[in-house]
Motif scaffolding. Structure first.
Motif, PDB file in Angstrom:
ATOM      1  N   TYR A 193     -17.547  18.192  32.240  1.00 54.17           N
ATOM      2  CA  TYR A 193     -16.529  18.872  31.446  1.00 54.17           C
ATOM      3  C   TYR A 193     -17.109  20.089  30.738  1.00 54.17           C
ATOM      4  O   TYR A 193     -16.448  21.130  30.624  1.00 54.17           O
ATOM      5  CB  TYR A 193     -15.909  17.908  30.429  1.00 54.17           C
ATOM      6  CG  TYR A 193     -14.750  17.129  30.966  1.00 54.17           C
ATOM      7  CD1 TYR A 193     -14.945  16.117  31.896  1.00 54.17           C
ATOM      8  CD2 TYR A 193     -13.449  17.387  30.559  1.00 54.17           C
ATOM      9  CE1 TYR A 193     -13.891  15.389  32.411  1.00 54.17           C
ATOM     10  CE2 TYR A 193     -12.388  16.661  31.060  1.00 54.17           C
ATOM     11  CZ  TYR A 193     -12.603  15.665  31.986  1.00 54.17           C
ATOM     12  OH  TYR A 193     -11.539  14.963  32.488  1.00 54.17           O
ATOM     13  N   MET A 194     -18.342  19.974  30.262  1.00 53.23           N
ATOM     14  CA  MET A 194     -18.958  21.097  29.568  1.00 53.23           C
ATOM     15  C   MET A 194     -19.102  22.290  30.495  1.00 53.23           C
ATOM     16  O   MET A 194     -18.767  23.420  30.145  1.00 53.23           O
ATOM     17  CB  MET A 194     -20.325  20.689  29.013  1.00 53.23           C
ATOM     18  CG  MET A 194     -21.059  21.805  28.278  1.00 53.23           C
ATOM     19  SD  MET A 194     -20.137  22.394  26.839  1.00 53.23           S
ATOM     20  CE  MET A 194     -20.787  24.048  26.658  1.00 53.23           C
ATOM     21  N   SER A 195     -19.608  22.052  31.702  1.00 56.56           N
ATOM     22  CA  SER A 195     -19.862  23.153  32.635  1.00 56.56           C
ATOM     23  C   SER A 195     -18.600  23.655  33.306  1.00 56.56           C
ATOM     24  O   SER A 195     -18.492  24.841  33.632  1.00 56.56           O
ATOM     25  CB  SER A 195     -20.877  22.718  33.706  1.00 56.56           C
ATOM     26  OG  SER A 195     -20.363  21.656  34.494  1.00 56.56           O
ATOM     27  N   GLY A 196     -17.636  22.770  33.528  1.00 58.55           N
ATOM     28  CA  GLY A 196     -16.458  23.131  34.306  1.00 58.55           C
ATOM     29  C   GLY A 196     -15.214  23.449  33.508  1.00 58.55           C
ATOM     30  O   GLY A 196     -14.249  24.002  34.056  1.00 58.55           O
ATOM     31  N   VAL A 197     -15.203  23.111  32.224  1.00 53.09           N
ATOM     32  CA  VAL A 197     -14.014  23.344  31.405  1.00 53.09           C
ATOM     33  C   VAL A 197     -14.390  24.101  30.121  1.00 53.09           C
ATOM     34  O   VAL A 197     -13.963  25.235  29.909  1.00 53.09           O
ATOM     35  CB  VAL A 197     -13.295  22.016  31.045  1.00 53.09           C
ATOM     36  CG1 VAL A 197     -12.010  22.304  30.264  1.00 53.09           C
ATOM     37  CG2 VAL A 197     -12.980  21.214  32.300  1.00 53.09           C
ATOM     38  N   THR A 198     -15.202  23.471  29.290  1.00 56.31           N
ATOM     39  CA  THR A 198     -15.583  24.105  28.022  1.00 56.31           C
ATOM     40  C   THR A 198     -16.284  25.431  28.255  1.00 56.31           C
ATOM     41  O   THR A 198     -16.033  26.415  27.546  1.00 56.31           O
ATOM     42  CB  THR A 198     -16.488  23.166  27.209  1.00 56.31           C
ATOM     43  OG1 THR A 198     -15.857  21.891  27.074  1.00 56.31           O
ATOM     44  CG2 THR A 198     -16.759  23.740  25.829  1.00 56.31           C
ATOM     45  N   ALA A 199     -17.166  25.488  29.257  1.00 54.32           N
ATOM     46  CA  ALA A 199     -17.887  26.732  29.545  1.00 54.32           C
ATOM     47  C   ALA A 199     -16.940  27.838  29.993  1.00 54.32           C
ATOM     48  O   ALA A 199     -17.185  29.020  29.714  1.00 54.32           O
ATOM     49  CB  ALA A 199     -18.948  26.485  30.615  1.00 54.32           C
ATOM     50  N   VAL A 200     -15.873  27.474  30.670  1.00 50.79           N
ATOM     51  CA  VAL A 200     -14.879  28.472  31.083  1.00 50.79           C
ATOM     52  C   VAL A 200     -14.175  29.053  29.857  1.00 50.79           C
ATOM     53  O   VAL A 200     -13.969  30.267  29.744  1.00 50.79           O
ATOM     54  CB  VAL A 200     -13.857  27.845  32.053  1.00 50.79           C
ATOM     55  CG1 VAL A 200     -12.717  28.813  32.334  1.00 50.79           C
ATOM     56  CG2 VAL A 200     -14.553  27.442  33.354  1.00 50.79           C
ATOM     57  N   PHE A 201     -13.826  28.173  28.926  1.00 51.13           N
ATOM     58  CA  PHE A 201     -13.222  28.645  27.682  1.00 51.13           C
ATOM     59  C   PHE A 201     -14.170  29.573  26.937  1.00 51.13           C
ATOM     60  O   PHE A 201     -13.775  30.651  26.470  1.00 51.13           O
ATOM     61  CB  PHE A 201     -12.851  27.458  26.793  1.00 51.13           C
ATOM     62  CG  PHE A 201     -12.453  27.856  25.402  1.00 51.13           C
ATOM     63  CD1 PHE A 201     -11.182  28.346  25.152  1.00 51.13           C
ATOM     64  CD2 PHE A 201     -13.354  27.761  24.353  1.00 51.13           C
ATOM     65  CE1 PHE A 201     -10.806  28.734  23.866  1.00 51.13           C
ATOM     66  CE2 PHE A 201     -12.996  28.148  23.069  1.00 51.13           C
ATOM     67  CZ  PHE A 201     -11.713  28.635  22.827  1.00 51.13           C
ATOM     68  N   GLU A 202     -15.432  29.164  26.827  1.00 53.97           N
ATOM     69  CA  GLU A 202     -16.406  29.977  26.101  1.00 53.97           C
ATOM     70  C   GLU A 202     -16.621  31.330  26.778  1.00 53.97           C
ATOM     71  O   GLU A 202     -16.730  32.364  26.107  1.00 53.97           O
ATOM     72  CB  GLU A 202     -17.731  29.226  25.976  1.00 53.97           C
ATOM     73  CG  GLU A 202     -17.700  28.054  25.010  1.00 53.97           C
ATOM     74  CD  GLU A 202     -17.580  28.487  23.549  1.00 53.97           C
ATOM     75  OE1 GLU A 202     -17.750  29.690  23.260  1.00 53.97           O
ATOM     76  OE2 GLU A 202     -17.307  27.626  22.704  1.00 53.97           O
TER      77      GLU A 202
END
Length: 261
Positions: free
Chosen positions: A110-119
């Motif tokens: 989730y960090m690499s595929g979702v949260t990182a996209v938001f960031e």
């Protein structure tokens, strides 16, 4: 009509640019005239691919950092004055059987595929706004998956190691919803946000290693075959250019009909 698909003078960023689908995505943006920023965790792989692109007359540079490293993401995008196209392609996960999954596996994916996209989208916003001011609009394209839309058919995966990781599909589903939220947030800034939803794009060796599995995989599509890596290029170019100027918040399936029946 050809001008609709051009990116002359534009700057494009592609995460996971040295990967199976990242390579043709970066190449098509460069062939359309963009200067391409190649992102990934391996400087060696990125520089090797940048050399291939240079040999073909494509302008690029490498940006070797992990998109899950929030500080690195913020530092990088703060240094950019203009960004016309942001392609969020990278995701990190470890394939594990259902019983062996830990909460940490979901957290990493989730960090690499979702949260990182938001960031990345938030950090790149000033550069995207500058591009929109200069060219009329900017674009973000998020790379989702058919398994963010439907669940895997376990009947086609005879071996546990062939199955889609259980934490992958839920992360891609979240990415599709994030795409819609970002589209709504960024529309007043003339920044369009869409998602590609690839279907089966296995690496070429899959057919050689297990022809029976390859046949089952291909049989799930209406076209009775799986995709070649270069077939992601056209749909990406559509969403990354003014050819799709009235498209935002959308999810474009590139799956041979997998999710349509």
């Amino acid at each position: 009509m050809t001008d609709l698909f051009r990116l002359d003078g534009a700057v494009a960023f592609v995460s996971g640019a040295a990967g199976h689908l990242g390579r043709p995505m970066a190449r098509i943006l460069g062939e359309a005239g963009a200067h391409v920023i190649l992102n990934g965790r391996s400087r060696e792989k990125l520089e090797a691919y940048a050399g291939e692109l240079k040999a073909d007359g494509i302008s690029s540079e490498v940006a070797p950092f992990d998109v899950a490293d929030t500080a690195a993401v913020r530092t990088f995008f703060a240094s950019r004055q203009r960004l016309d196209v942001l392609v969020n392609n990278a995701i990190l996960m470890q394939g594990k059987p259902f019983a062996a999954l830990e909460p940490s596996d979901f957290a990493v994916t989730y960090m690499s595929g979702v949260t990182a996209v938001f960031e990345a989208a938030r950090a790149a916003l000033p550069a995207l706004k500058n591009a929109a001011a200069a060219a009329g609009e900017a674009r973000i394209v998020n790379i989702a998956s058919m398994y963010g839309v439907v669940s895997p058919d376990k009947r086609i995966y005879a071996k546990p190691e062939q199955a889609s990781p259980f934490h992958y599909g839920p992360a891609k589903a979240a990415l599709l919803q994030l795409t819609r939220h970002l589209a709504a947030e960024f529309a007043p800034e003339r920044i369009r946000v869409n998602a590609l939803v690839p279907g089966p794009f296995p690496r070429p060796q899959v057919s050689d290693d297990d022809p029976a599995f390859a046949a089952r995989l291909a049989g799930k599509t209406m076209l009775n075959r799986f995709g070649r890596a270069d077939e992601i290029a056209g749909p990406l170019l559509f969403l990354a250019t003014k050819a799709s100027s009235f498209v935002t918040g959308a999810a474009l399936a590139v799956d041979g009909g997998w999710t349509a029946w």
